[in-house]
Design a protein around this motif. Structure first.
Motif, short mmCIF file in Angstrom:
data_model
loop_
_atom_site.label_atom_id
_atom_site.label_comp_id
_atom_site.label_asym_id
_atom_site.label_seq_id
_atom_site.Cartn_x
_atom_site.Cartn_y
_atom_site.Cartn_z
N ASN A 186 0.86 -1.17 0.00
CA ASN A 186 0.00 0.00 0.00
C ASN A 186 0.89 1.22 0.00
O ASN A 186 1.24 1.73 1.05
N ASP B 164 -6.12 -0.63 -4.02
CA ASP B 164 -5.42 -0.33 -2.78
C ASP B 164 -4.34 0.72 -3.02
O ASP B 164 -3.48 0.95 -2.17
N ARG C 10 -6.89 -5.21 1.88
CA ARG C 10 -7.19 -5.82 0.59
C ARG C 10 -7.67 -7.27 0.73
O ARG C 10 -8.74 -7.63 0.21
#
Length: 477
Positions: A29, A70, A108
């Motif tokens: 991320n 994401d 996620r």
């Protein structure tokens, strides 16, 4: 394509995307701890999927494509490009729209698992390729070879090949976010190691293993208090890419050619783990490797506690943005490749790719596929939606793009298929193996196992999971 409008759009997307703090970033991320979310704000009018029909051309009407990511994208940029698609002569009478949801990378797996259980998967998703491969094998991701094959010759071959399983394409590779070391060059200079800092700040540093160890020794000797040179960590699976790169640094590989783990059988992998322990014993690293998580390292890097950190190009950009904004003290920040095999080097590559999930809704599947076909051949959209190095050389190596992203020139010279470490090996069930590595690293750095035993135990566990995925794969069977 070489217009100032395009460059402005790219810069705007980059600035908005990387404005979040890298000091709290997650490996999967790149700065998406507080992502923007959108319910089609600023895009085409929201469309209902009720009363779908066609205008005599076989295409459905009144369809909204649900898009998850994401990544810390700018929703307005995606909405603008989707609106261009929807306004195309072929689609303008069909009322297509996009609904966007962005979330942190740490969420996620949970979100997708919940969506599978509730039959509420998105139509389209932008994730790092390796994070989606397990879902491909489980049958939740659609084959999009018909989208990728017509444009494969326009892509970097390594990116195209990486995003294939069983000879078919299950993702459309959009861009590559390279994973490297990030370092404070002022600390090298203070230690009298200016010779290892290039004159050009936009040139990625490349060091041999001997040079790297000279840097570790010299910088460590010049530090004081709670400072340390090189972060090592084993608390969890965050940024396991770094551990895989270091475990490969003696020239070994965790993965065999037939798609299994060989970590315990490769003497060079075992030697690399012993070398990491030697760095710790020499005082080059933090003392708390067992309990240290990568998630705490960016803050320590920003505060001058450590010389090195790790991350994407996007993390590097975000650090620089924070310095310019005065949020952190400015220092000479640079990128460096991971030493490999003595005199060579490697970087990791997170290929960010678009996956089509099998939602069972044929109208939405049709429109999503049409959008990907349109996107694959629209250079403006490909440029504006790329947040790092485009999968298309024509875009990535465009002089205007390089002028806006000077580091890309260094990438074009130093990063090729030979110098990218495929850290996940494209093995079946790779994501499941991530949770198996860090407990073995803890056992090793905690003194419970030697390097050979730790890597062998990891190998055996990983291979059990990999074989289970192979046996149950809808792609391989």
């Amino acid at each position: 394509m070489k217009t100032w409008n395009r460059i402005f759009a790219l810069l705007l997307a980059l600035c908005l995307t990387f404005a979040l703090a890298a000091c709290a970033s997650d490996e999967g991320n790149a700065g998406t701890d507080t992502p923007a979310q959108s319910d089609n704000a600023g895009g085409a009018p929201a469309a209902s999927n009720d009363d779908s029909g066609d205008a005599g051309d076989g295409l459905p009407s009144n369809v909204t494509v649900n898009f998850w990511t994401d990544q810390s994208i700018d929703p307005a940029v995606w909405e603008a490009e989707f609106a261009r698609f929807a306004a195309d002569e072929k689609y303008k009478d069909h009322n297509y729209a996009i609904s966007i949801e962005a979330f942190a990378g740490a969420d996620r797996a949970t979100k997708v698992a919940a969506a599978i259980e509730s039959n509420s998967l998105p139509d389209l998703a932008l994730f790092a390729w390796f994070t989606a491969t397990d879902w491909c094998h489980q049958g939740y991701v659609l084959d999009i070879s018909d989208v990728v094959e017509p444009v494969k010759d326009q892509m970097y071959p390594s990116v195209y090949e990486e995003t294939k399983l069983g000879g078919r394409s299950f993702a459309f590779p959009l861009y590559s976010n390279y994973w490297t070391m990030i370092y404070n060059a002022d600390m090298l200079k203070a230690a009298g190691l200016e010779k290892y800092v290039g004159e050009n700040p936009d040139e990625m540093s490349v060091w041999t293993m001997d040079e790297f160890e000279e840097i570790l020794a010299g910088v460590s000797a010049s530090m004081s208090g709670d400072q340390y040179c090189l972060p090592l960590f084993a608390a969890d699976n965050q940024a396991d890419t770094t551990n895989v790169l270091f475990l490969s640094s003696q020239g070994g590989s965790l993965w065999s050619a037939d798609g299994h783990s060989q970590a315990g059988d490769d003497a060079k992998v075992v030697a690399a783990l012993d070398r990491m322990a030697a760095w710790h014993d020499a005082g080059y690293t933090n003392s708390n490797i067992v309990s240290q998580s990568n998630n705490t390292i960016p803050a320590e890097f920003c505060n001058g506690q450590t010389c090195f950190s790790y991350g994407y190009y996007s993390n590097y950009v975000d650090y620089k943005n924070q310095m310019e904004a005065g949020d952190i003290d400015a220092f000479d920040i640079r990128l460096a490749a991971f030493p490999y095999g003595g005199s060579d080097y490697r970087v990791g590559n997170y290929v960010y790719a678009l996956n089509m999930f099998d939602t069972g809704n044929q109208d939405q599947i049709t429109v999503t596929r049409e959008f990907l076909k349109w996107l694959s051949q629209d250079q403006q959209a490909l440029t504006n939606l790329s947040l790092a190095v485009s999968s298309y050389p024509e875009i990535a190596e465009d002089p205007d793009i390089i002028a806006a992203n000077p580091m890309f020139e260094s990438y074009s010279k130093l990063v090729d298929a030979e110098h990218i470490l495929n850290f996940h090996g494209n093995v079946s069930g790779y994501v499941s193996t991530r949770s198996m590595l860090f407990p073995e690293l803890q056992a090793f750095f905690g003194g419970e196992k030697d390097a050979k035993q730790a890597m062998t135990d990891y190998m055996n566990q990983a291979n059990g999971s990999i074989q289970e995925y192979i046996d149950n794969s809808v792609i391989l069977n």
